[in-house]
Design a protein around this motif. Structure first.
Motif, PDB file in Angstrom:
ATOM      1  N   LYS A  24       0.979  -1.214  -0.094  1.00 53.39           N
ATOM      2  CA  LYS A  24       0.047   0.051   0.181  1.00 53.39           C
ATOM      3  C   LYS A  24       0.750   1.316   0.105  1.00 53.39           C
ATOM      4  O   LYS A  24       0.613   2.352  -0.667  1.00 53.39           O
ATOM      5  N   GLN A  25       1.885   1.136   0.648  1.00 53.40           N
ATOM      6  CA  GLN A  25       2.986   2.423   0.812  1.00 53.40           C
ATOM      7  C   GLN A  25       3.465   2.744  -0.599  1.00 53.40           C
ATOM      8  O   GLN A  25       3.525   3.616  -1.205  1.00 53.40           O
ATOM      9  N   GLN A  81       2.088   1.537  -3.562  1.00 49.63           N
ATOM     10  CA  GLN A  81       0.979   2.189  -4.376  1.00 49.63           C
ATOM     11  C   GLN A  81       0.715   3.457  -4.044  1.00 49.63           C
ATOM     12  O   GLN A  81       0.389   4.342  -5.216  1.00 49.63           O
ATOM     13  N   GLN A  82       0.697   3.929  -2.975  1.00 45.73           N
ATOM     14  CA  GLN A  82       0.496   5.409  -2.634  1.00 45.73           C
ATOM     15  C   GLN A  82       1.524   6.454  -3.445  1.00 45.73           C
ATOM     16  O   GLN A  82       1.378   7.245  -3.456  1.00 45.73           O
ATOM     17  N   ARG A 133       1.088   6.480  -7.076  1.00 48.35           N
ATOM     18  CA  ARG A 133       0.176   7.805  -7.346  1.00 48.35           C
ATOM     19  C   ARG A 133       0.709   9.257  -7.229  1.00 48.35           C
ATOM     20  O   ARG A 133       0.393   9.871  -7.999  1.00 48.35           O
ATOM     21  N   ALA A 134       1.333   9.361  -5.942  1.00 47.84           N
ATOM     22  CA  ALA A 134       1.974  10.419  -5.912  1.00 47.84           C
ATOM     23  C   ALA A 134       2.932  11.264  -6.690  1.00 47.84           C
ATOM     24  O   ALA A 134       2.836  12.043  -7.345  1.00 47.84           O
ATOM     25  N   GLU A 170      -5.819   8.265  -8.849  1.00 44.95           N
ATOM     26  CA  GLU A 170      -6.035   6.934  -7.990  1.00 44.95           C
ATOM     27  C   GLU A 170      -4.814   6.058  -8.237  1.00 44.95           C
ATOM     28  O   GLU A 170      -4.112   6.093  -9.357  1.00 44.95           O
ATOM     29  N   ILE A 171      -4.920   4.986  -7.333  1.00 41.12           N
ATOM     30  CA  ILE A 171      -3.897   4.096  -7.614  1.00 41.12           C
ATOM     31  C   ILE A 171      -4.218   3.242  -8.752  1.00 41.12           C
ATOM     32  O   ILE A 171      -5.048   2.614  -8.939  1.00 41.12           O
TER      33      ILE A 171
END
Length: 165
Positions: free
Chosen positions: A120-121, A123-124, A127-128, A134-135
């Motif tokens: 999740k980290q 993926q975030q 995205r950023a 969104e992812i």
């Protein structure tokens, strides 16, 4: 410079094409190729090769970054991922595109700054870093973009070391 990141797999192969312009990373296109589970492995690999070859011909990336095989307890998965990696290496070599390989640890370190970051980290941060709303889905696509970002962050060092082809 355009970099194609690949997360190899025989059921789902994620891909992400980004452009590095100075310190900016711009997403060009990203998705995944899927193969049906009910057909023979040889046909699945041919499907992936055909998709990869067509993609390279259409987009002409300058470099390909692919995840190195991470061998854990599931040898069946490791073998099929290794076969998918072979397809990627072959298609890139036939097109004369240099391939760079990164371990999952290197990808996490380059994208998140911590080699033990969770999915999740990563993926975030994908995205950023790419300015996405969104992812990317599925996870294989986000992973492919992370691999491309890892290479983009490594290019300057590899140039200084004389490793860029």
């Amino acid at each position: 410079m355009q970099i194609l990141g690949i997360d190899p797999g025989t059921a789902i192969m994620g891909y992400g094409l980004i452009e590095k312009q100075g310190n900016r990373l711009i997403p060009i296109t990203y998705a995944s190729w899927r193969t049906p589970a009910h057909i023979p492995m040889s046909e699945r690999l041919l499907m992936l090769y055909t998709e990869m070859k067509a993609f390279i011909e259409a987009h002409r990336p300058e470099q390909v970054a692919v995840e190195e095989l991470f061998f854990n307890r599931n040898t069946t998965t490791a073998i099929s991922v290794g076969q998918a990696r072979g397809v990627v290496l072959l298609a890139a070599a036939q097109a004369g595109i240099p391939v760079y390989e990164y371990t999952p640890l290197q990808v996490k370190q380059a994208v998140v700054g911590y080699g033990k970051a969770d999915k999740k980290q990563v993926q975030q941060m994908v995205r950023a870093l790419l300015g996405l709303n969104e992812i990317p889905k599925p996870d294989d696509t986000a992973d492919a973009l992370a691999i491309a970002i890892c290479h983009a962050h490594s290019v300057n060092l590899l140039n200084r070391m004389g490793e860029i082809k």
